[in-house]
Enzyme design. Structure first.
Site, PDB file in Angstrom:
ATOM      1  N   ASP A 103       0.858  -1.179   0.000  1.00 33.57           N
ATOM      2  CA  ASP A 103       0.000   0.000   0.000  1.00 33.57           C
ATOM      3  C   ASP A 103       0.905   1.243   0.000  1.00 33.57           C
ATOM      4  OD1 ASP A 103      -2.280   1.635   0.439  1.00 33.57           O
ATOM      5  OD2 ASP A 103      -2.311   1.255   2.573  1.00 33.57           O
TER       6      ASP A 103
ATOM      7  N   PHE B 117     -10.635   0.201   0.262  1.00 34.91           N
ATOM      8  CA  PHE B 117     -10.266  -0.639   1.383  1.00 34.91           C
ATOM      9  C   PHE B 117     -10.750  -2.062   1.107  1.00 34.91           C
ATOM     10  CE2 PHE B 117     -10.455  -2.662   5.478  1.00 34.91           C
ATOM     11  CZ  PHE B 117      -9.174  -2.387   5.925  1.00 34.91           C
TER      12      PHE B 117
HETATM   13  P1  IMP Z   1       1.904  -0.520   3.765  1.00 37.34           P
HETATM   14  O1  IMP Z   1       2.987  -0.582   4.797  1.00 37.34           O
HETATM   15  O2  IMP Z   1       1.151   0.768   3.822  1.00 37.34           O
HETATM   16  O3  IMP Z   1       2.389  -0.846   2.369  1.00 37.34           O
HETATM   17  O4  IMP Z   1       0.793  -1.547   4.162  1.00 37.34           O
HETATM   18  C1  IMP Z   1       0.971  -2.853   4.191  1.00 37.34           C
HETATM   19  C2  IMP Z   1      -0.044  -3.531   5.089  1.00 37.34           C
HETATM   20  O5  IMP Z   1      -1.230  -2.756   5.326  1.00 37.34           O
HETATM   21  C3  IMP Z   1      -0.506  -4.763   4.388  1.00 37.34           C
HETATM   22  O6  IMP Z   1       0.335  -5.841   4.653  1.00 37.34           O
HETATM   23  C4  IMP Z   1      -1.901  -4.963   4.950  1.00 37.34           C
HETATM   24  O7  IMP Z   1      -1.829  -5.747   6.106  1.00 37.34           O
HETATM   25  C5  IMP Z   1      -2.378  -3.586   5.273  1.00 37.34           C
HETATM   26  N1  IMP Z   1      -3.316  -3.074   4.231  1.00 37.34           N
HETATM   27  C6  IMP Z   1      -3.052  -2.202   3.236  1.00 37.34           C
HETATM   28  N2  IMP Z   1      -4.135  -1.959   2.466  1.00 37.34           N
HETATM   29  C7  IMP Z   1      -5.121  -2.718   2.981  1.00 37.34           C
HETATM   30  C8  IMP Z   1      -6.511  -2.920   2.616  1.00 37.34           C
HETATM   31  O8  IMP Z   1      -7.058  -2.367   1.648  1.00 37.34           O
HETATM   32  N3  IMP Z   1      -7.200  -3.786   3.400  1.00 37.34           N
HETATM   33  C9  IMP Z   1      -6.652  -4.423   4.480  1.00 37.34           C
HETATM   34  N4  IMP Z   1      -5.376  -4.265   4.851  1.00 37.34           N
HETATM   35  C10 IMP Z   1      -4.613  -3.424   4.114  1.00 37.34           C
END
Ligand code: IMP
Ligand code: MG
Length: 177
Positions: free
Chosen positions: A105, A155
Site C-alpha cells: 500500500d 479498502f
Molecule cells: P503498507 O505498509 O502501507 O504498504 O501496508 C501494508 C499492510 O497494510 C498490508 O500488509 C496490509 O496488512 C495492510 N493493508 C493495506 N491496504 C489494505 C486494505 O485495503 N485492506 C486491508 N489491509 C490493508
C-alpha cells in the site's frame, strides 16, 4: 466502528481469478529458481492465505518462516509506522529469500523489510512478492518484484485481508461499498 455485514461487500477479485493468477506466479517462480532452494517468509497475518496457496504450486525445495508485523491497527488507513511484533528468523546468509505479502500500500512495510534483510543478512537473492499492489497509495519509492493484481484505492477485505480482524477467511477479495 460500524459492524460490517457480508452484504456490504462487493467482489473485486473472485476465487477463480485469484487461484489462476497464483498458479501463473508459481510457474514463473519455478522457472526463475529451477531447483534452487528458497526460504519463504510469510508476513503474518494477512499473507497466510496467499502463502499457503502459492507454495502448493512451488516445485523447488523450500523452507517456510513466519514473521509478524502490523501497521494498520484497526484503522482503514495505513499508519505509516511499522511494528515488528515477531521477527525472529534463522540464519539466512547465502539463502534465496522470498518475502510474501498480501498487499503493498504505502510501501512502508516493504521498505522496512527490505532494510531489515539488508542489514541483518547477506542473502543470496531477495524478492518481495505481493498478491496485491495498491500503487496509487505509495508514499515511498519501492515496488514489489512480483505482484498478482494492481488495485485501486479502495479498502479491501478477504483472502487474508481484514477489517478490524474479520473477513480474512473469505475466498475472494472484496471491498466495502
Ligand atoms: P503498507 O505498509 O502501507 O504498504 O501496508 C501494508 C499492510 O497494510 C498490508 O500488509 C496490509 O496488512 C495492510 N493493508 C493495506 N491496504 C489494505 C486494505 O485495503 N485492506 C486491508 N489491509 C490493508
Ligand atoms: Mg500484511
Amino acid at each position: 466502528m460500524k459492524t460490517l455485514e457480508k452484504n456490504d461487500l462487493k467482489v473485486l477479485i473472485n476465487e477463480a481469478e485469484i487461484q489462476n493468477r497464483i498458479k501463473e506466479m508459481a510457474n514463473q517462480l519455478n522457472e526463475e529458481y529451477k531447483n534452487s532452494e528458497v526460504c519463504v517468509i510469510c508476513v503474518l497475518k494477512g499473507s497466510v492465505m496467499f502463502m499457503t496457496d502459492l507454495i502448493k504450486y512451488l516445485d523447488m525445495p523450500l523452507k517456510l518462516e513466519f514473521i509478524r508485523l502490523s501497521s494498520y491497527g484497526s484503522n482503514l488507513t495505513s499508519s505509516g509506522k511499522v511494528n515488528a511484533i515477531d521477527i525472529s528468523l534463522p540464519d539466512l546468509n547465502d539463502k534465496n529469500v522470498l518475502v510474501i505479502e498480501d498487499i503493498i500500500d504505502t510501501g512502508h512495510t516493504a521498505q522496512f523489510l527490505t532494510e531489515f534483510f539488508k542489514h541483518n543478512f547477506n542473502v543470496k537473492s531477495y524478492k518481495f512478492i505481493s498478491l496485491l499492489d495498491k500503487r496509487c497509495k505509495r508514499e515511498v519509492n519501492i515496488n514489489p518484484d512480483m505482484f498478482g493484481f494492481e488495485v485501486e484505492d479502495k479498502f479491501l477485505v478477504g483472502y487474508g485481508l481484514d477489517y478490524d480482524g474479520y473477513y480474512r477467511n473469505l475466498r475472494y477479495i472484496g471491498y466495502i461499498q
